[in-house]
Scaffold this motif. Structure first.
Motif, PDB file in Angstrom:
ATOM      1  N   LEU A 132     -54.127  60.949   0.596  1.00  0.00           N
ATOM      2  CA  LEU A 132     -53.687  61.051   1.732  1.00  0.00           C
ATOM      3  C   LEU A 132     -52.646  62.233   2.906  1.00  0.00           C
ATOM      4  O   LEU A 132     -52.375  62.221   3.625  1.00  0.00           O
ATOM      5  CB  LEU A 132     -54.192  59.430   2.428  1.00  0.00           C
ATOM      6  CG  LEU A 132     -54.743  58.878   2.506  1.00  0.00           C
ATOM      7  CD1 LEU A 132     -54.825  57.278   2.875  1.00  0.00           C
ATOM      8  CD2 LEU A 132     -56.026  58.856   3.534  1.00  0.00           C
ATOM      9  N   ALA A 133     -51.820  62.040   1.536  1.00  0.00           N
ATOM     10  CA  ALA A 133     -50.677  62.706   1.906  1.00  0.00           C
ATOM     11  C   ALA A 133     -51.554  64.557   0.876  1.00  0.00           C
ATOM     12  O   ALA A 133     -50.058  65.258   1.679  1.00  0.00           O
ATOM     13  CB  ALA A 133     -49.289  62.546   0.716  1.00  0.00           C
ATOM     14  N   GLY A 134     -51.781  64.858   1.153  1.00  0.00           N
ATOM     15  CA  GLY A 134     -52.599  65.957   1.125  1.00  0.00           C
ATOM     16  C   GLY A 134     -53.131  67.017  -0.256  1.00  0.00           C
ATOM     17  O   GLY A 134     -52.846  67.984  -0.272  1.00  0.00           O
ATOM     18  N   GLU A 135     -52.884  66.545  -1.159  1.00  0.00           N
ATOM     19  CA  GLU A 135     -52.835  66.042  -2.815  1.00  0.00           C
ATOM     20  C   GLU A 135     -54.385  66.038  -2.978  1.00  0.00           C
ATOM     21  O   GLU A 135     -54.903  65.431  -2.689  1.00  0.00           O
ATOM     22  CB  GLU A 135     -51.863  65.623  -3.058  1.00  0.00           C
ATOM     23  CG  GLU A 135     -52.031  66.199  -4.714  1.00  0.00           C
ATOM     24  CD  GLU A 135     -50.833  65.133  -5.725  1.00  0.00           C
ATOM     25  OE1 GLU A 135     -51.147  65.622  -7.064  1.00  0.00           O
ATOM     26  OE2 GLU A 135     -49.821  64.645  -4.862  1.00  0.00           O
ATOM     27  N   ALA A 151     -62.579  61.486 -11.832  1.00  0.00           N
ATOM     28  CA  ALA A 151     -62.719  61.503 -10.208  1.00  0.00           C
ATOM     29  C   ALA A 151     -62.009  62.629 -10.146  1.00  0.00           C
ATOM     30  O   ALA A 151     -61.364  62.933 -10.828  1.00  0.00           O
ATOM     31  CB  ALA A 151     -62.493  60.192  -9.872  1.00  0.00           C
ATOM     32  N   TYR A 152     -62.516  63.127  -8.576  1.00  0.00           N
ATOM     33  CA  TYR A 152     -61.444  64.632  -8.228  1.00  0.00           C
ATOM     34  C   TYR A 152     -62.057  63.826  -6.744  1.00  0.00           C
ATOM     35  O   TYR A 152     -63.092  63.598  -6.056  1.00  0.00           O
ATOM     36  CB  TYR A 152     -62.188  65.902  -8.365  1.00  0.00           C
ATOM     37  CG  TYR A 152     -61.335  66.343  -8.136  1.00  0.00           C
ATOM     38  CD1 TYR A 152     -60.610  66.982  -8.939  1.00  0.00           C
ATOM     39  CD2 TYR A 152     -61.151  67.425  -6.817  1.00  0.00           C
ATOM     40  CE1 TYR A 152     -59.562  68.318  -8.974  1.00  0.00           C
ATOM     41  CE2 TYR A 152     -59.879  67.819  -6.937  1.00  0.00           C
ATOM     42  CZ  TYR A 152     -59.468  68.853  -7.891  1.00  0.00           C
ATOM     43  OH  TYR A 152     -58.706  69.798  -7.299  1.00  0.00           O
ATOM     44  N   TYR A 153     -60.744  63.575  -5.893  1.00  0.00           N
ATOM     45  CA  TYR A 153     -60.062  63.562  -4.376  1.00  0.00           C
ATOM     46  C   TYR A 153     -59.625  64.406  -3.987  1.00  0.00           C
ATOM     47  O   TYR A 153     -58.747  65.558  -4.881  1.00  0.00           O
ATOM     48  CB  TYR A 153     -59.159  62.256  -4.550  1.00  0.00           C
ATOM     49  CG  TYR A 153     -59.467  60.692  -5.347  1.00  0.00           C
ATOM     50  CD1 TYR A 153     -60.765  60.298  -4.670  1.00  0.00           C
ATOM     51  CD2 TYR A 153     -59.781  60.465  -6.824  1.00  0.00           C
ATOM     52  CE1 TYR A 153     -60.799  59.231  -5.356  1.00  0.00           C
ATOM     53  CE2 TYR A 153     -59.787  58.924  -7.271  1.00  0.00           C
ATOM     54  CZ  TYR A 153     -60.319  58.312  -6.819  1.00  0.00           C
ATOM     55  OH  TYR A 153     -61.086  57.839  -6.959  1.00  0.00           O
ATOM     56  N   ILE A 154     -59.879  64.596  -3.080  1.00  0.00           N
ATOM     57  CA  ILE A 154     -59.490  65.930  -1.998  1.00  0.00           C
ATOM     58  C   ILE A 154     -59.748  65.044  -0.695  1.00  0.00           C
ATOM     59  O   ILE A 154     -60.223  64.505   0.047  1.00  0.00           O
ATOM     60  CB  ILE A 154     -60.235  67.253  -1.274  1.00  0.00           C
ATOM     61  CG1 ILE A 154     -62.303  67.468  -1.217  1.00  0.00           C
ATOM     62  CG2 ILE A 154     -60.555  67.343  -3.006  1.00  0.00           C
ATOM     63  CD1 ILE A 154     -62.823  68.059  -0.644  1.00  0.00           C
ATOM     64  N   PRO A 155     -58.510  65.661   0.584  1.00  0.00           N
ATOM     65  CA  PRO A 155     -58.157  64.807   1.531  1.00  0.00           C
ATOM     66  C   PRO A 155     -59.835  65.591   2.519  1.00  0.00           C
ATOM     67  O   PRO A 155     -59.763  66.071   2.803  1.00  0.00           O
ATOM     68  CB  PRO A 155     -56.747  65.326   2.362  1.00  0.00           C
ATOM     69  CG  PRO A 155     -56.265  66.025   0.610  1.00  0.00           C
ATOM     70  CD  PRO A 155     -57.707  66.808  -0.029  1.00  0.00           C
ATOM     71  N   LEU A 156     -59.936  64.590   3.555  1.00  0.00           N
ATOM     72  CA  LEU A 156     -61.233  64.806   4.603  1.00  0.00           C
ATOM     73  C   LEU A 156     -60.225  65.115   5.781  1.00  0.00           C
ATOM     74  O   LEU A 156     -59.470  64.358   6.263  1.00  0.00           O
ATOM     75  CB  LEU A 156     -61.918  63.942   4.793  1.00  0.00           C
ATOM     76  CG  LEU A 156     -63.280  63.640   5.358  1.00  0.00           C
ATOM     77  CD1 LEU A 156     -64.414  64.426   5.824  1.00  0.00           C
ATOM     78  CD2 LEU A 156     -64.425  62.569   6.336  1.00  0.00           C
ATOM     79  N   ILE A 167     -61.036  60.457   2.538  1.00  0.00           N
ATOM     80  CA  ILE A 167     -60.576  61.227   1.483  1.00  0.00           C
ATOM     81  C   ILE A 167     -62.427  61.632   1.675  1.00  0.00           C
ATOM     82  O   ILE A 167     -63.349  60.764   1.542  1.00  0.00           O
ATOM     83  CB  ILE A 167     -60.834  60.356   0.244  1.00  0.00           C
ATOM     84  CG1 ILE A 167     -59.128  59.690   0.956  1.00  0.00           C
ATOM     85  CG2 ILE A 167     -60.497  61.063  -1.001  1.00  0.00           C
ATOM     86  CD1 ILE A 167     -58.191  59.046   0.033  1.00  0.00           C
ATOM     87  N   ILE A 168     -62.730  61.984   0.012  1.00  0.00           N
ATOM     88  CA  ILE A 168     -63.771  63.180  -0.654  1.00  0.00           C
ATOM     89  C   ILE A 168     -63.475  62.848  -1.744  1.00  0.00           C
ATOM     90  O   ILE A 168     -62.720  63.022  -2.310  1.00  0.00           O
ATOM     91  CB  ILE A 168     -64.633  64.686   0.143  1.00  0.00           C
ATOM     92  CG1 ILE A 168     -64.448  64.186   1.472  1.00  0.00           C
ATOM     93  CG2 ILE A 168     -65.549  64.939  -0.602  1.00  0.00           C
ATOM     94  CD1 ILE A 168     -64.858  65.655   2.205  1.00  0.00           C
ATOM     95  N   PHE A 169     -64.434  61.936  -2.085  1.00  0.00           N
ATOM     96  CA  PHE A 169     -64.525  61.473  -3.483  1.00  0.00           C
ATOM     97  C   PHE A 169     -65.492  62.184  -4.090  1.00  0.00           C
ATOM     98  O   PHE A 169     -66.930  61.777  -3.708  1.00  0.00           O
ATOM     99  CB  PHE A 169     -64.558  59.871  -3.958  1.00  0.00           C
ATOM    100  CG  PHE A 169     -65.175  59.292  -5.394  1.00  0.00           C
ATOM    101  CD1 PHE A 169     -64.266  59.164  -6.250  1.00  0.00           C
ATOM    102  CD2 PHE A 169     -66.434  59.144  -5.832  1.00  0.00           C
ATOM    103  CE1 PHE A 169     -64.946  58.816  -7.471  1.00  0.00           C
ATOM    104  CE2 PHE A 169     -66.815  58.539  -6.893  1.00  0.00           C
ATOM    105  CZ  PHE A 169     -65.957  58.477  -7.916  1.00  0.00           C
ATOM    106  N   THR A 170     -65.567  63.135  -5.365  1.00  0.00           N
ATOM    107  CA  THR A 170     -66.823  62.827  -6.300  1.00  0.00           C
ATOM    108  C   THR A 170     -66.503  62.220  -7.677  1.00  0.00           C
ATOM    109  O   THR A 170     -65.370  62.684  -8.231  1.00  0.00           O
ATOM    110  CB  THR A 170     -67.423  64.636  -6.159  1.00  0.00           C
ATOM    111  OG1 THR A 170     -66.202  65.268  -6.885  1.00  0.00           O
ATOM    112  CG2 THR A 170     -67.733  64.894  -5.167  1.00  0.00           C
ATOM    113  N   GLY A 171     -67.585  61.823  -8.632  1.00  0.00           N
ATOM    114  CA  GLY A 171     -67.219  61.410 -10.213  1.00  0.00           C
ATOM    115  C   GLY A 171     -68.402  61.059 -10.775  1.00  0.00           C
ATOM    116  O   GLY A 171     -68.804  61.721 -10.477  1.00  0.00           O
TER     117      GLY A 171
END
Length: 569
Positions: A132-135, A151-156, A167-171
């Protein structure tokens, strides 16, 4: 040959054991690298899937994400209720997909053992805060619904403002990831093992074949030495070996060289002794003949002594003529002194001009050195530009690969991925244009580097020519210094000759007195020649005895020469 076969068997066993040890070490090292590579590929796959989901969400109707009645919306589309589309994305990528509002799961493909989706569950605080801080974050191990995931996380982000709202999650299940990694490692290690065994066998056979041929060659060489044949040579490839075969080859080569030198010296000594004996024999025969001639000559000397008195009187007249020549020589020396003084003046003028030329040459050498340094700096700058162009080409190639990957994913998405495919095609075109531009720049820089290298070479040649010119000028300077010294020596020698001429004139009178005394001595010589004749007869007897001894030495040298020629060099 039996011992050689046993040695070959031992060496083969040793080489095979060494190959097995190397294979085990390579398996450990390469296995670790294969796992790292497989994990990196999995990370890249999950990251691409996250951005693929982000692209699909961005193409839905509506501008902003919002939370209504606990469900996630984009515009008027209820993302929580549209489970079929999220399942379709998961089935297409083979991954688990989740969309979170802040840190709460609002739509997901992850289900528990009863088939219920893991909705309204929260992400662990540490991971949620970082994303959520942009990482963007890759996590190898995370527990979801009592199941380990990678898993891999990117901000939404909101489309308009870029504000992070979720957050968008793929795992992928960790056990499946491990199976994928282990399968990759086993394939790589199996291939490495097969290649290592093949190379070990080939290396072993090659090594044994080289040892066998080396031993056979060494044995053949020893047989030639035993047969007194010193004409052969051991090949350099055997002499250069660092093992026992190399030691044997070097020892045999040393023995051959020692024998070769001894036999050659022996043959030379025998030939030399034979030649000297023959020479002595000829000289003794000549001496014997000359003694008879000397006896005759002694009688003639007695007669010549009588005639010497009359010739002495004639010499006195010649001494008077020498005095006149000495006077003329004194005049010539005075003219020589004047010429030496003129040469000295010319030499000083030439030396001053040479000093000015040396100063000009030194300045030229300094300017050439500065110009060479500037040319080298230009060459270094061109090399750096070439490196930057190579980096641009690498980036273009990577961009092209990413575009190709995106095109494949867009094709999988069907109609919903057409827009993404257009963007991917534009990116690929941009990558190709960048690559072509980089190639043109690379060609220009390469031409610049070639021209710069030619300039550097020519500047080096100019610098060498200037150095040669300076060396020649220094040599000419030394020559002029030597010329000045020689002129001074000539001047001093001319003065010395003038002084010696005066002394010779004084000696002329003394010579006249000496000539008168020589006349009296000539009469005494006639009596001495009779005594010399008797001594020459005794010397003739001694020469006959030496001739007999020389015949014996000649026979011994012939026998020594025959034995030395038994060896073939």
């Amino acid at each position: 040959m039996e011992k050689l076969k046993k040695l070959n068997a031992k060496l083969m066993a040793f080489v095979l054991l060494l190959a097995i040890l190397l294979i085990v070490i390579a398996m450990v090292v390469f296995g670790s690298k294969s796992k790292s590579l497989a994990n990196s590929l999995m990370e890249e796959q999950l990251r691409s899937a996250c951005f693929f989901v982000e692209e699909l969400l961005g193409r839905l109707n509506g501008d902003d994400y919002s939370l209504q009645d606990g469900q996630l919306y984009k515009g008027d589309i209820n993302l929580t209720a549209r489970t079929e589309e999220i399942d379709k994305i998961g089935n297409m990528t083979g991954l688990a997909v989740t969309i979170l509002w802040q840190d709460v799961r609002k739509t997901t493909t992850i289900k528990d053992s009863s088939g219920k989706r893991a909705l309204d569950t929260t992400l662990e605080a540490a991971t949620a805060n970082r994303v959520l801080a942009g990482e963007s974050l890759f996590v190898k191990h995370i527990m979801i619904q009592e199941e380990q995931y990678t898993a891999y996380y990117i901000p939404l982000k909101q489309p308009g403002t870029g504000e992070i709202v979720g957050i968008i999650f793929t795992g992928k299940v960790r056990s499946e990831v491990d199976d994928y990694v282990n399968s990759s490692v086993l394939q790589a290690v199996g291939m490495l093992t097969a290649i290592s065994i093949v190379f070990a066998i080939i290396g072993c056979l090659t090594f044994l074949n080289r040892i066998t041929r080396a031993l056979m060659t060494t044995s053949s060489y020893m047989a030639r030495l035993a047969d007194k044949d010193l004409s052969g040579t051991i090949e350099d490839r055997f002499l250069g070996r660092s093992d026992e075969i190399g030691d044997i080859a070097r020892s045999l080569n040393s023995v051959q060289n020692s024998f070769h030198e001894v036999i050659r010296d022996l043959q030379k000594s025998a030939d030399g002794l034979d030649a000297e004996n023959k020479s002595f024999l000829e000289k003794f025969n000549m001496i014997s003949q000359n003694i008879g001639n000397i006896n005759i000559a002694v009688e003639e000397i007695a007669k010549g002594s009588t005639d010497q008195a009359s010739e002495t009187a004639r010499a006195s007249d010649s001494v008077i003529n020498i005095g006149s020549a000495l006077d003329q020589n004194a005049d010539n020396i005075n003219d020589l002194n004047a010429s030496v003084e003129s040469m000295n003046n010319y030499a000083k003028q030439a030396y001053d001009a040479l000093q000015k030329l040396l100063n000009i040459g030194k300045k030229t050498s300094q300017e050439v050195t500065v110009l060479k340094e500037e040319t080298n700096n230009t060459n270094v700058s061109a090399q750096k530009i070439n490196e930057a162009v190579s980096l641009i080409q690498d980036i273009a190639q990577q961009t092209n690969l990413l575009s190709l990957n995106a095109s494949i994913e867009a094709a999988r998405a069907g109609d919903s991925g057409r827009g993404f495919a257009v963007v991917a095609e534009e990116i690929r075109n941009l990558s190709e244009e960048s690559s072509k531009g980089a190639e043109q720049i690379s060609e220009i820089v390469s031409q610049l580097i070639r021209n710069s290298n030619i300039s550097v070479e020519r500047m080096g040649s100019v610098e060498q020519n200037v150095g040669v010119q300076m060396n020649q000028l220094d040599g000419l300077n030394t020559t002029f210094n030597g010329l000045g010294k020689e002129i001074n020596k000539v001047s001093g020698a001319a003065g010395s000759i003038s002084e010696q001429t005066r002394q010779i004139t004084a000696m002329k009178d003394d010579i006249s007195n000496i000539i008168e005394q020589l006349a009296a001595i000539s009469e005494e010589n006639a009596a001495s020649t009779q005594e010399t004749s008797a001594s020459m007869q005794d010397l003739s007897c001694a020469i006959d005895e030496c001739t007999a001894g020389t015949d014996k030495l000649l026979n011994l040298s012939d026998e020594l020469s025959r034995k030395a020629k038994d060896f073939r060099l």
